[in-house]
Write a protein that holds these residues in place. Structure first.
Motif, short mmCIF file in Angstrom:
data_model
loop_
_atom_site.label_atom_id
_atom_site.label_comp_id
_atom_site.label_asym_id
_atom_site.label_seq_id
_atom_site.Cartn_x
_atom_site.Cartn_y
_atom_site.Cartn_z
N MET A 263 -30.03 22.58 6.89
CA MET A 263 -30.38 22.55 5.47
C MET A 263 -30.10 23.90 4.82
SD MET A 263 -32.85 23.46 3.02
CE MET A 263 -34.44 23.68 3.82
N PHE A 264 -30.42 25.00 5.52
CA PHE A 264 -30.14 26.33 4.99
C PHE A 264 -28.64 26.54 4.80
CE2 PHE A 264 -34.21 28.65 6.62
CZ PHE A 264 -34.96 27.91 5.72
N VAL A 265 -27.83 26.05 5.73
CA VAL A 265 -26.38 26.20 5.62
C VAL A 265 -25.86 25.42 4.40
CG1 VAL A 265 -24.19 25.66 6.73
CG2 VAL A 265 -26.06 26.61 8.08
N ILE A 266 -26.34 24.20 4.22
CA ILE A 266 -25.93 23.41 3.05
C ILE A 266 -26.36 24.10 1.77
CG2 ILE A 266 -26.27 21.22 1.85
CD1 ILE A 266 -26.57 19.91 4.63
N SER A 267 -27.58 24.62 1.76
CA SER A 267 -28.07 25.37 0.61
C SER A 267 -27.19 26.58 0.32
CB SER A 267 -29.52 25.81 0.86
OG SER A 267 -30.05 26.49 -0.26
N LEU A 268 -26.76 27.27 1.37
CA LEU A 268 -25.90 28.45 1.23
C LEU A 268 -24.55 28.06 0.64
CD1 LEU A 268 -25.53 31.50 1.80
CD2 LEU A 268 -24.71 30.86 4.07
N TYR B 297 -35.77 27.40 -0.90
CA TYR B 297 -36.76 28.40 -1.32
C TYR B 297 -38.18 28.01 -0.89
CZ TYR B 297 -39.46 31.37 -4.50
OH TYR B 297 -40.35 32.26 -5.04
N GLY B 298 -38.59 26.81 -1.16
CA GLY B 298 -39.96 26.39 -0.88
C GLY B 298 -40.27 26.16 0.59
N PHE B 299 -39.23 26.20 1.45
CA PHE B 299 -39.44 25.91 2.87
C PHE B 299 -39.29 27.16 3.74
CE2 PHE B 299 -38.06 22.05 0.79
CZ PHE B 299 -38.91 21.09 1.30
N PRO C 213 -33.11 16.82 -13.76
CA PRO C 213 -32.96 16.07 -12.50
C PRO C 213 -32.68 16.95 -11.30
CG PRO C 213 -31.80 14.96 -14.28
CD PRO C 213 -32.25 16.28 -14.83
N ALA C 214 -31.91 18.03 -11.49
CA ALA C 214 -31.63 18.93 -10.36
C ALA C 214 -32.90 19.62 -9.89
CB ALA C 214 -30.58 19.97 -10.77
N VAL C 215 -33.74 20.06 -10.84
CA VAL C 215 -35.00 20.71 -10.49
C VAL C 215 -35.90 19.74 -9.72
CG1 VAL C 215 -37.08 21.80 -11.44
CG2 VAL C 215 -34.86 22.24 -12.49
N PHE C 216 -35.87 18.47 -10.11
CA PHE C 216 -36.74 17.47 -9.48
C PHE C 216 -36.24 17.07 -8.09
CE2 PHE C 216 -37.86 13.00 -8.68
CZ PHE C 216 -39.24 13.06 -8.79
N PHE C 217 -34.93 16.83 -7.97
CA PHE C 217 -34.40 16.26 -6.73
C PHE C 217 -34.06 17.30 -5.67
CE2 PHE C 217 -33.49 12.60 -9.55
CZ PHE C 217 -34.10 11.61 -8.79
N ALA C 218 -33.87 18.57 -6.05
CA ALA C 218 -33.47 19.58 -5.06
C ALA C 218 -34.48 19.70 -3.91
CB ALA C 218 -33.24 20.93 -5.74
N PRO C 219 -35.79 19.88 -4.18
CA PRO C 219 -36.72 19.98 -3.05
C PRO C 219 -36.85 18.68 -2.25
CG PRO C 219 -37.90 20.00 -5.14
CD PRO C 219 -36.46 20.12 -5.47
N LEU D 272 -36.40 40.06 -0.95
CA LEU D 272 -35.19 39.64 -1.66
C LEU D 272 -35.45 38.38 -2.48
CD1 LEU D 272 -32.47 40.19 1.11
CD2 LEU D 272 -32.89 41.60 -0.91
N MET D 273 -36.19 37.44 -1.92
CA MET D 273 -36.46 36.19 -2.63
C MET D 273 -37.22 36.44 -3.93
SD MET D 273 -37.47 33.63 0.51
CE MET D 273 -38.32 32.50 -0.60
N GLY D 274 -38.28 37.25 -3.86
CA GLY D 274 -39.07 37.54 -5.06
C GLY D 274 -38.26 38.26 -6.11
N PHE D 275 -37.45 39.23 -5.66
CA PHE D 275 -36.64 40.00 -6.60
C PHE D 275 -35.56 39.12 -7.23
CE2 PHE D 275 -33.70 43.50 -7.78
CZ PHE D 275 -34.60 44.25 -8.53
#
Length: 313
Positions: A275-280, A138-140, A254-260, A216-219
């Protein structure tokens, strides 16, 4: 000193989060919590746009460090004003708390027993972990679009404006929808929208597609913010709601902290698209788990019960 104050602010926010959510759960009935969070987020977003505009003027017209001091002072006044309204909140009367006092070790034992016995809560926690790491892209997204298509810095500002506008619409929609359909359903729909945004970002051949990606991201993220708060109040019996809320917020921290941080490391090693594929993949796994294995907690709400600590738990 500034870093110490920021750490203190974060600590105080974490300390007050569970009591604040319990107050909301006590004052706002379950049938209206989605609307409450949606309207409050909507108002906050609109005020944030005005505040950001005012901050830009102050930062441009006053010399450093007076410009930052003025912004912090105005922000402090806003927080103080919010507590004035907070003091006007009237809690409904409730019977005296008959729950016996427990030591810290007994309370920690109770937390362990909740995680051991409540399979639905464990499954939800796992789905949220996967969802947080599934959202690490999201942040990238703006940085990726700017670098891939050679856009100027103003394009990132346009993406941010689209993101804010679509989230404002989302907050107005998702709150009432969560009250009507249940917040598990909203999390499923919002998660699907985020995955769709990821797919479009991966296959986009031109920068124009990213305008739709940010819509889509904002919604999607507005639905997640509204329903992730609301659904946490619906797990477990009523007299243990603060424990469940605190447990959910602590264990997902911890997930919120380490995800980015994980996303940044993957970009350095593999690049943006891997990275996008892994995120998907992670986001899809979390969504599937939420859809197939998590039971809507509102439909299985439990009555208040006495809390006992021991092997029988």
């Amino acid at each position: 000193i500034f870093l110490v104050l920021m750490v203190w602010k974060s600590f105080a926010s974490g300390l007050s989060a569970a009591p604040w959510q319990e107050l909301i759960a006590t004052v706002i009935p379950v049938s209206h919590r989605g609307r409450f969070f949606g309207i409050s987020r909507l108002g906050g977003q609109l005020l944030g746009i005005g505040g950001a505009s005012l901050a830009a003027i102050i930062l441009a017209r006053l010399p450093y460090p007076r410009n930052f001091a003025a912004c912090f002072a105005l922000g402090s006044l806003g927080v103080i004003l919010s507590y004035v309204f907070f003091l006007w909140t009237i809690e409904p009367s409730s019977p005296p708390n008959s729950t016996p006092h427990h030591t810290l070790s007994e309370y920690l034992g109770r937390l362990t027993s909740i995680l051991r016995d409540d399979r639905n809560l464990r499954t939800y926690l796992l789905s949220r972990y996967l969802a947080y790491f599934g959202g690490m892209a999201y942040g990238f997204m703006a940085v990726y679009a700017v670098q891939r298509f050679g856009l100027n810095d103003a394009s990132a500002g346009i993406f941010t404006a689209i993101l804010l506008a679509s989230s404002v619409v989302g907050f107005a929609v998702w709150g009432p929808l969560g009250d009507h359909l249940g917040h598990k359903r909203v999390l499923e729909m919002a998660g699907t929208i985020w995955l769709l945004a990821l797919v479009i970002a991966l296959v986009a051949s031109g920068y124009m597609a990213f305008y739709f990606v940010f819509v889509l991201m904002g919604f999607g993220v507005s639905g997640t913010l509204v329903s992730d708060l609301s659904i946490a109040m619906e797990f477990g019996p009523e007299n243990e709601r603060p424990t469940y809320v605190g447990l959910l917020r602590t264990l997902t921290g911890p997930a919120v902290f380490f995800a980015p941080l994980t996303a940044g490391a993957l970009i350095q090693w593999l690049g943006y698209q891997p990275m996008f594929v892994i995120s998907l993949i992670l986001g899809s796994s979390g969504l599937l788990l939420l859809w197939r294995r998590v039971v809507e907690p509102r439909g299985r709400s439990l009555p208040a019960r006495p809390i006992s600590i021991g092997p029988s738990e």
